[in-house]
Structures are given as structure tokens and as C-alpha cells.
Design a protein around this motif. Structure first.
Motif, short mmCIF file in Angstrom:
data_model
loop_
_atom_site.label_atom_id
_atom_site.label_comp_id
_atom_site.label_asym_id
_atom_site.label_seq_id
_atom_site.Cartn_x
_atom_site.Cartn_y
_atom_site.Cartn_z
N HIS A 4 3.52 27.69 29.90
CA HIS A 4 2.16 27.51 29.33
C HIS A 4 1.84 28.74 28.60
O HIS A 4 1.14 28.70 27.77
N GLU A 62 6.69 27.72 35.27
CA GLU A 62 5.61 26.99 34.61
C GLU A 62 4.59 27.91 33.83
O GLU A 62 4.06 27.62 32.74
N TYR A 102 -4.84 25.39 33.94
CA TYR A 102 -4.03 24.15 33.95
C TYR A 102 -3.81 23.84 35.45
O TYR A 102 -3.90 24.78 36.41
N PRO A 109 -0.94 23.05 37.68
CA PRO A 109 0.68 23.21 37.74
C PRO A 109 1.31 21.82 38.40
O PRO A 109 0.63 21.23 39.22
N GLU A 110 2.43 21.59 37.85
CA GLU A 110 3.05 20.29 38.48
C GLU A 110 3.84 20.69 39.67
O GLU A 110 3.83 19.84 40.72
N ARG A 111 4.15 22.01 39.76
CA ARG A 111 4.89 22.29 41.20
C ARG A 111 4.13 23.41 41.81
O ARG A 111 4.74 24.60 41.52
N ASN A 143 9.35 29.55 40.00
CA ASN A 143 8.57 28.60 39.31
C ASN A 143 8.49 29.26 37.80
O ASN A 143 7.67 30.24 37.81
N TYR A 194 4.52 31.02 42.39
CA TYR A 194 3.86 29.92 42.92
C TYR A 194 2.46 30.28 42.70
O TYR A 194 2.00 31.15 42.37
N TYR A 214 -6.77 26.59 39.95
CA TYR A 214 -5.38 27.21 40.65
C TYR A 214 -5.17 28.70 40.13
O TYR A 214 -5.84 29.04 39.07
#
Length: 235
Positions: free
Chosen positions: A179, A175, A100, A102-104, A173, A60, A33
Motif C-alpha cells: 500500500h 501488505e 485501508y 488489510p486482507e490478512r 505480512n 500484522y 486498523y
């Protein structure tokens, strides 16, 4: 003249060894990602900047399908009740690759648009005739034409553009920041980064300091005129 050129090239050569030019970021080849860290990053239909479809939502992510030197093939959103995944290209230099999942990763945002039939008689609505129709649009991103802003949406299974609603608003977002703060705690010693935004090692920092000190000295020694003339003076 040759000595002057050599003196000028020494620091440049050292910097190139420390920070070689990277056409394709190494992270791109391994990343699944990439985060959108600017509010003007386009998703392109083809590998050129004349085929922009829309500006991806800030903070995002896109899924990296195939990394490239100038462009990466990416995927945005996924198939759902109101959405459909799209594939395209992003400029490699515009993307921030992450290590990583991402959750969303995608923004799921829908809104309703009501269309009114022009010229319909007021009495028709009481007789069961439709004078208005409301459709649900899935928001993908924006497209700017001068001072006007449009939305790229999926509406009843078709992609297209509509004027941006005045009340359109969505949460960012966070995230990436989460991180980043967990992976790079603040030690109070200061953060030194290179031109690609990556942290420099202690060896690199020390080398740069020594380079700044020694290069002027080396240049002065190289350019210093000889003590004795290169020829015998005439009597």
C-alpha cells in the motif's frame, strides 16, 4: 537580554507553527486498523506498561476500537476453531495507523505440543494407557523474560505461556509495503518527512530553507549594538 531571548525564540516559534505537537494522531481517530511496525510492541491488559501480555507479531495488524492520547484500545485475532479474539491496549505512539482494511490483518498460526507423563512404565503404552498427550496451541505473540522467550497461546480454551518452540516460524505480512508503494510512488525528487514520519509539503520545505537563511540575519540585526550611545558622554 530580552533581545537575545527573542532572537532564540523566533525559529522555535516558527517550527511550532509548522509542526505542532500532536498528542493523539489525527489518523488514529479515523483509522480502523493499525500496523505493527516494530518487533517490540506489546499488547497490554490495562493502560500501563506493567501489564504487558505479549509482543504482537511484526507486520500484522490490530483493530482500533477506541483511540486515545497515550493508549488505544485494540482487538487482535478473531473467534475461530482454535483462536479467540483478545482485547487490550497498545501505546498510541507505537502504532502505525492505516487508511485501508488489510486482507490478512492477523497471524493465524498453530502448532502442536506433546506432553509426556513422567515416570510411566514402558509396558503401560502397550496396554492402552496414555503416556503422552498432544494439544494444539494457537500462537498470539511472544513474552520475553531475560534471555528466555515464551509464547502466549490459546490451548484448549485457556490462555497461557509455554516455552517458545525452536522451529517456530511464520511469514511476514507485506501488505503495508504494498500500500505504501502504491500510494507514494517514487518520483526521484526525494522524500522529506517531519518528525512524525509524514511527508512535508513544498511550502513547508521552502519555508524551512528561508528560515535557515533569514533567522541568522534577523538575529544579527536584533543583537547589533546601536550606533549612538544611549546617553550623553561626559565632557
Amino acid at each position: 537580554m530580552k533581545k537575545i531571548i527573542c532572537a532564540a525564540l523566533v525559529p522555535l516559534l516558527c517550527l511550532y507553527i509548522l509542526f505542532p505537537a500532536r498528542q493523539t494522531p489525527a489518523a488514529a481517530e479515523e483509522a480502523e486498523y493499525a500496523c505493527i511496525r516494530s518487533d517490540d510492541i506489546y499488547l497490554y491488559a490495562e493502560e500501563n506498561d506493567r501489564s504487558g501480555l505479549f509482543i504482537l507479531p511484526y507486520t500484522y495488524y490490530v483493530k482500533v476500537l477506541a483511540p486515545g492520547i497515550e493508549y488505544c484500545r485494540v482487538e487482535y485475532l478473531s473467534d475461530g476453531p482454535n483462536t479467540r479474539k483478545v482485547t487490550g491496549y497498545c501505546k498510541t505512539a507505537d502504532l502505525t495507523f492505516v487508511d485501508y482494511v488489510p486482507e490478512r490483518p492477523y497471524l493465524y498460526y498453530t502448532f502442536d505440543v506433546t506432553y509426556t507423563i513422567e515416570g510411566s512404565a514402558p509396558s503401560l503404552s502397550s496396554d492402552g494407557f496414555l503416556t503422552e498427550i498432544t494439544v494444539t496451541c494457537a500462537y498470539y505473540g511472544e513474552y520475553r523474560v531475560g534471555s528466555k522467550i515464551y509464547c502466549y497461546v490459546l490451548r484448549e480454551g485457556e490462555f497461557g505461556y509455554i516455552p517458545r518452540p525452536d522451529d517456530l516460524d511464520f511469514d511476514l505480512n507485506g501488505e503495508y509495503e504494498e500500500h505504501l508503494s502504491s500510494a507514494e510512488p517514487d518520483t526521484g525528487a526525494g522524500n522529506f518527512t517531519d518528525g512524525n514520519g509524514e511527508r512535508m509539503s513544498t511550502v513547508q520545505i521552502v519555508f524551512i530553507v528561508l528560515l535557515c537563511v533569514l533567522v541568522p540575519v534577523a538575529a544579527a540585526l536584533i543583537l547589533r549594538p546601536p550606533k549612538k550611545p544611549p546617553y550623553e558622554p561626559d565632557d
